[in-house]
Every structure is written in structure tokens, then in C-alpha cells.
Enzyme design. Structure first.
Site, PDB file in Angstrom:
ATOM      1  N   GLY A 194       6.295   3.242  28.551  1.00 31.89           N
ATOM      2  CA  GLY A 194       7.041   3.366  29.800  1.00 31.89           C
ATOM      3  C   GLY A 194       6.409   2.573  30.935  1.00 31.89           C
TER       4      GLY A 194
ATOM      5  N   THR B  96       5.053  -0.417  33.095  1.00 32.75           N
ATOM      6  CA  THR B  96       5.650  -1.759  33.231  1.00 32.75           C
ATOM      7  C   THR B  96       4.554  -2.782  33.543  1.00 32.75           C
ATOM      8  OG1 THR B  96       6.088  -1.226  35.539  1.00 32.75           O
ATOM      9  CG2 THR B  96       7.895  -0.882  33.975  1.00 32.75           C
TER      10      THR B  96
ATOM     11  N   SER C  36      11.773  -1.230  30.564  1.00 33.57           N
ATOM     12  CA  SER C  36      11.330  -1.228  31.967  1.00 33.57           C
ATOM     13  C   SER C  36      11.990  -0.081  32.715  1.00 33.57           C
ATOM     14  CB  SER C  36      11.681  -2.564  32.627  1.00 33.57           C
ATOM     15  OG  SER C  36      13.063  -2.823  32.471  1.00 33.57           O
ATOM     16  N   ASN C  37      12.988   0.547  32.084  1.00 34.85           N
ATOM     17  CA  ASN C  37      13.682   1.640  32.772  1.00 34.85           C
ATOM     18  C   ASN C  37      14.290   2.596  31.748  1.00 34.85           C
ATOM     19  OD1 ASN C  37      15.661   3.157  34.314  1.00 34.85           O
ATOM     20  ND2 ASN C  37      15.153   1.730  35.953  1.00 34.85           N
ATOM     21  N   PHE C  38      13.741   3.787  31.687  1.00 39.95           N
ATOM     22  CA  PHE C  38      14.181   4.748  30.673  1.00 39.95           C
ATOM     23  C   PHE C  38      15.341   5.627  31.143  1.00 39.95           C
ATOM     24  CE2 PHE C  38      10.414   3.643  28.242  1.00 39.95           C
ATOM     25  CZ  PHE C  38      10.914   3.743  26.951  1.00 39.95           C
TER      26      PHE C  38
ATOM     27  N   HIS D  35      11.024   0.129  46.059  1.00 43.62           N
ATOM     28  CA  HIS D  35      10.280   1.234  45.434  1.00 43.62           C
ATOM     29  C   HIS D  35       9.269   1.799  46.426  1.00 43.62           C
ATOM     30  CE1 HIS D  35      11.732  -0.237  41.492  1.00 43.62           C
ATOM     31  NE2 HIS D  35      11.436   0.967  41.055  1.00 43.62           N
TER      32      HIS D  35
ATOM     33  N   LYS E  10       3.758   1.713  44.280  1.00 38.28           N
ATOM     34  CA  LYS E  10       4.054   0.908  43.085  1.00 38.28           C
ATOM     35  C   LYS E  10       3.185  -0.350  43.065  1.00 38.28           C
ATOM     36  CE  LYS E  10       7.793  -1.029  40.319  1.00 38.28           C
ATOM     37  NZ  LYS E  10       7.273  -0.449  39.078  1.00 38.28           N
TER      38      LYS E  10
ATOM     39  N   GLY F  53       9.685  -4.109  36.891  1.00 39.23           N
ATOM     40  CA  GLY F  53      10.059  -4.501  35.524  1.00 39.23           C
ATOM     41  C   GLY F  53      11.578  -4.464  35.359  1.00 39.23           C
ATOM     42  N   THR F  54      12.192  -3.482  36.002  1.00 42.06           N
ATOM     43  CA  THR F  54      13.652  -3.361  35.915  1.00 42.06           C
ATOM     44  C   THR F  54      14.331  -4.564  36.563  1.00 42.06           C
ATOM     45  OG1 THR F  54      13.420  -0.978  36.014  1.00 42.06           O
ATOM     46  CG2 THR F  54      15.590  -1.866  36.527  1.00 42.06           C
TER      47      THR F  54
HETATM   48  N1  LIG Z   1       9.978   2.545  32.269  1.00 40.39           N
HETATM   49  C1  LIG Z   1      10.372   3.405  33.213  1.00 40.39           C
HETATM   50  O1  LIG Z   1      11.463   3.993  33.145  1.00 40.39           O
HETATM   51  C2  LIG Z   1       9.466   3.676  34.374  1.00 40.39           C
HETATM   52  C3  LIG Z   1       9.825   4.581  35.390  1.00 40.39           C
HETATM   53  C4  LIG Z   1       8.903   4.853  36.401  1.00 40.39           C
HETATM   54  C5  LIG Z   1       7.677   4.227  36.409  1.00 40.39           C
HETATM   55  N2  LIG Z   1       7.378   3.319  35.432  1.00 40.39           N
HETATM   56  C6  LIG Z   1       6.085   2.666  35.315  1.00 40.39           C
HETATM   57  O2  LIG Z   1       5.186   3.615  34.781  1.00 40.39           O
HETATM   58  C7  LIG Z   1       3.863   3.350  35.245  1.00 40.39           C
HETATM   59  C8  LIG Z   1       3.301   4.608  35.877  1.00 40.39           C
HETATM   60  O3  LIG Z   1       4.056   4.943  37.025  1.00 40.39           O
HETATM   61  P1  LIG Z   1       3.615   6.168  37.954  1.00 40.39           P
HETATM   62  O4  LIG Z   1       4.548   6.144  39.110  1.00 40.39           O
HETATM   63  O5  LIG Z   1       3.457   7.409  37.175  1.00 40.39           O
HETATM   64  O6  LIG Z   1       2.161   5.661  38.425  1.00 40.39           O
HETATM   65  P2  LIG Z   1       0.914   6.561  38.893  1.00 40.39           P
HETATM   66  O7  LIG Z   1      -0.015   5.623  39.590  1.00 40.39           O
HETATM   67  O8  LIG Z   1       1.386   7.777  39.607  1.00 40.39           O
HETATM   68  O9  LIG Z   1       0.260   7.040  37.493  1.00 40.39           O
HETATM   69  C9  LIG Z   1      -0.419   6.202  36.623  1.00 40.39           C
HETATM   70  C10 LIG Z   1      -1.586   6.999  36.057  1.00 40.39           C
HETATM   71  O10 LIG Z   1      -2.161   6.281  34.967  1.00 40.39           O
HETATM   72  C11 LIG Z   1      -3.565   6.511  35.018  1.00 40.39           C
HETATM   73  N3  LIG Z   1      -4.283   5.516  34.218  1.00 40.39           N
HETATM   74  C12 LIG Z   1      -4.700   4.287  34.569  1.00 40.39           C
HETATM   75  N4  LIG Z   1      -5.338   3.688  33.548  1.00 40.39           N
HETATM   76  C13 LIG Z   1      -5.326   4.572  32.514  1.00 40.39           C
HETATM   77  C14 LIG Z   1      -5.826   4.544  31.187  1.00 40.39           C
HETATM   78  N5  LIG Z   1      -6.498   3.493  30.708  1.00 40.39           N
HETATM   79  N6  LIG Z   1      -5.614   5.630  30.403  1.00 40.39           N
HETATM   80  C15 LIG Z   1      -4.939   6.710  30.853  1.00 40.39           C
HETATM   81  N7  LIG Z   1      -4.452   6.791  32.128  1.00 40.39           N
HETATM   82  C16 LIG Z   1      -4.641   5.732  32.937  1.00 40.39           C
HETATM   83  C17 LIG Z   1      -3.883   6.482  36.499  1.00 40.39           C
HETATM   84  O11 LIG Z   1      -5.141   7.092  36.772  1.00 40.39           O
HETATM   85  C18 LIG Z   1      -2.705   7.253  37.069  1.00 40.39           C
HETATM   86  O12 LIG Z   1      -2.956   8.642  37.144  1.00 40.39           O
HETATM   87  C19 LIG Z   1       4.005   2.159  36.189  1.00 40.39           C
HETATM   88  O13 LIG Z   1       3.756   0.983  35.461  1.00 40.39           O
HETATM   89  C20 LIG Z   1       5.466   2.207  36.618  1.00 40.39           C
HETATM   90  O14 LIG Z   1       5.966   0.956  37.013  1.00 40.39           O
HETATM   91  C21 LIG Z   1       8.245   3.055  34.418  1.00 40.39           C
END
Ligand SMILES: NC(=O)c1ccc[n+]([C@@H]2O[C@H](COP(=O)([O-])OP(=O)(O)OC[C@H]3O[C@@H](n4cnc5c(N)ncnc54)[C@H](O)[C@@H]3O)[C@@H](O)[C@H]2O)c1
Length: 243
Positions: A76, A78, A102-104, A136, A140, A146-147
């Protein structure tokens, strides 16, 4: 479908959302990994599928570890496009299963198709331009989202008059063949993507607005259930269409 035992990698906003939903839906969350408690290829874990919502910098190392452990996963996080080839190679060689997007949110998958159709239709008409803006929350890390990159690539594939993405804004006049993709960061916005299609006569604004993170969590959990006991690399859209 059988509910897999879930591990969550990255316990930030998304990781917590996935955890809450998984528990509410009766999944077992057996492991939660964070930056100070990383997943380790030398340990034995009980989970079936990992859901990675860590950060762009962490993704490649996490995939290496998951492949060594022979664990299926949902990606998930990006911002890992530059590592895409290497990641796919690792997954193929390990014979594990991966779903990425990039977007679930299911709504965004529908939105992708709407944008695709609109971009296809533009080829028939002169006088229209197309551009993309996303907003966003202030935390971020990657930009554009990514989306937005996924949407921009859909437009480039379908609309022949645009040949490249232009993301920065300090360039003066934009070339007609560039697809302008811009980003704003601020506040608490969960994700807003607008495609503008504009002519001298009218403007079409296609907007997808995530109201919160619940749709991403639901999609990721659905993908985790689907990839359990499967191998191969799938986009979330494949999962929805095969369900
Ligand atoms: N694909 C989707 O639908 C979607 C939706 C929302 C967010 N995202 C992406 O998901 C990611 C996380 O978003 P978020 O808003 O939760 O961010 P966030 O910063 O709130 O959380 C990320 C967490 O990952 C932790 N982390 C960093 N390195 C790590 C590692 N090696 N092992 C384990 N944990 C680790 C950080 O300490 C942090 O707590 C981003 O890349 C964001 O763009 C994707």
C-alpha cells in the site's frame, strides 16, 4: 473466503486504520512492525499476509525481507516506482504473491476508468486541454501522489497529444504536449484528485475525494484476503475484476 492472519508493516495513519478494521472484521493481527521493530528475515512469523503501509524509503528492504520469508503481501505504501523492476524480479524469483496499488479505494478504481474514457474521447476533438491537480495532508512525503502518477499515466496512454508529465511549476509557459500535474500539501485532506478538461467553451472537472482512510483500509484488507495462498503480481484492479 478464508481470513488470513495479518501482519501490518508501518503503524502510522494507514497501519492503524487497517488494524482497527481488521480486528472489527474478525481477522487476527499477529504482528505489527514499525521503524524500531522492523520485520526480520531471521525470525519465524505466524502471519499469512503482510500489509505494508510504511514509507517509500522502507519499501524495498521490506520486500526483500518478505521474499526471503516467502510471505505474500499487499503493498500500500507509495513512492517506490524507481524500484519497480527490482521489486517485481524479487517477487517472481521468490514465488510469492503481491497485490499493489497507489490507491486501494474501490471508488478510485472506478474513477480511473472514468478518466480513461474521457481521455480516449479527447482524441476525437481539437481545442481541449487536460491537466491534473492533487491535494493531500501536510504530512505526506511523496509528491505528486502515487495516485496522480497512475492517473497521469492513464491519460498519457489514452490521449495522443500529451507525451510527458510535467510536475514543477517554475517553468514559464507550458508546452502543449506536456501534461501538467500539480500538488498541494496542507491540512488533513485524505486525498483529492481532480482532472480538468478545458476548452474555450467549457470546463469539465472530474474529482475523486477520499472522505477518510477507511476505503483504503477496506481495499487493502480485501486484497490481502484475495492474495492468500496465491502467487504472482497483481494490481488492485485485477483483484476487483477477478472477484
Ligand atoms: N495505496 C493506498 O491506497 C494508500 C492510501 C493512503 C496512503 N498510502 C501510502 O501509504 C504510506 C503510509 O501512509 P501513512 O499516511 O500511514 O503514513 P504515516 O507516516 O502515518 O505512517 C507510516 C509509518 O511507517 C513507519 N515506518 C517507516 N519505516 C518503516 C519500516 N522500515 N518498517 C516498519 N514501519 C516503518 C513510520 O514510522 C510510520 O509510523 C505512504 O506511502 C502513503 O502515500 C497509500
Amino acid at each position: 473466503m478464508e481470513k488470513p492472519k495479518i501482519a501490518i508493516i508501518g503503524h502510522g495513519s494507514m497501519g492503524k486504520e487497517v488494524e482497527a478494521l481488521a480486528l472489527a472484521q474478525g481477522y487476527q493481527v499477529t504482528d505489527i512492525f514499525e521503524i524500531d521493530n522492523k520485520i526480520d528475515s531471521n525470525k519465524i512469523y505466524n502471519f499469512d499476509v503482510a500489509i505494508d503501509f510504511s514509507l517509500p524509503d522502507a519499501v524495498y528492504e521490506n520486500v526483500i525481507t518478505l521474499c526471503k520469508l516467502k510471505k505474500n503481501f499487499v503493498l500500500g505504501a507509495t513512492g517506490w516506482h524507481s524500484e519497480k523492476d527490482r521489486i517485481f524480479e524479487l517477487v517472481k524469483n521468490a514465488g510469492v504473491g503481491m497485490v499493489y496499488s497507489s490507491n486501494f479505494s474501490v471508488g478510485m478504481q472506478i474513477f480511473n476508468k472514468v478518466v480513461k474514457t474521457a481521455a480516449q474521447m479527447l482524441n476525437k476533438f481539437d481545442g481541449y486541454d487536460i491537466m491534473l491537480h492533487e491535494i493531500h495532508h501536510k504530512r505526506k512525503k511523496d509528491s505528486p501522489s502515487g495516485t496522480a502518477i497512475t492517473l497521469a499515466n492513464i491519460i498519457l496512454e489514452e490521449y495522443k497529444k500529451k507525451t510527458r508529465i510535467l510536475t514543477e511549476t517554475e517553468h514559464g509557459q507550458i508546452e502543449p504536449t506536456s501534461l501538467h500535474v500539480t500538488s498541494t500539501r496542507g491540512g488533513e485532506i485524505a486525498g483529492l484528485h481532480t482532472v480538468y478538461i478545458d476548452s474555450i467553451a467549457d470546463t469539465i472537472e472530474l474529482t475523486h475525494r477520499a472522505k477518510n482512510r477507511s476505503g483504503f483500509a477496506l481495499g487493502a484488507l480485501t486484497a490481502a484476503t484475495w492474495i492468500h495462498k496465491k502467487t504472482g503480481i497483481y494490481e488492485f484492479l485485477d483483484v476487483i475484476e477477478k472477484m
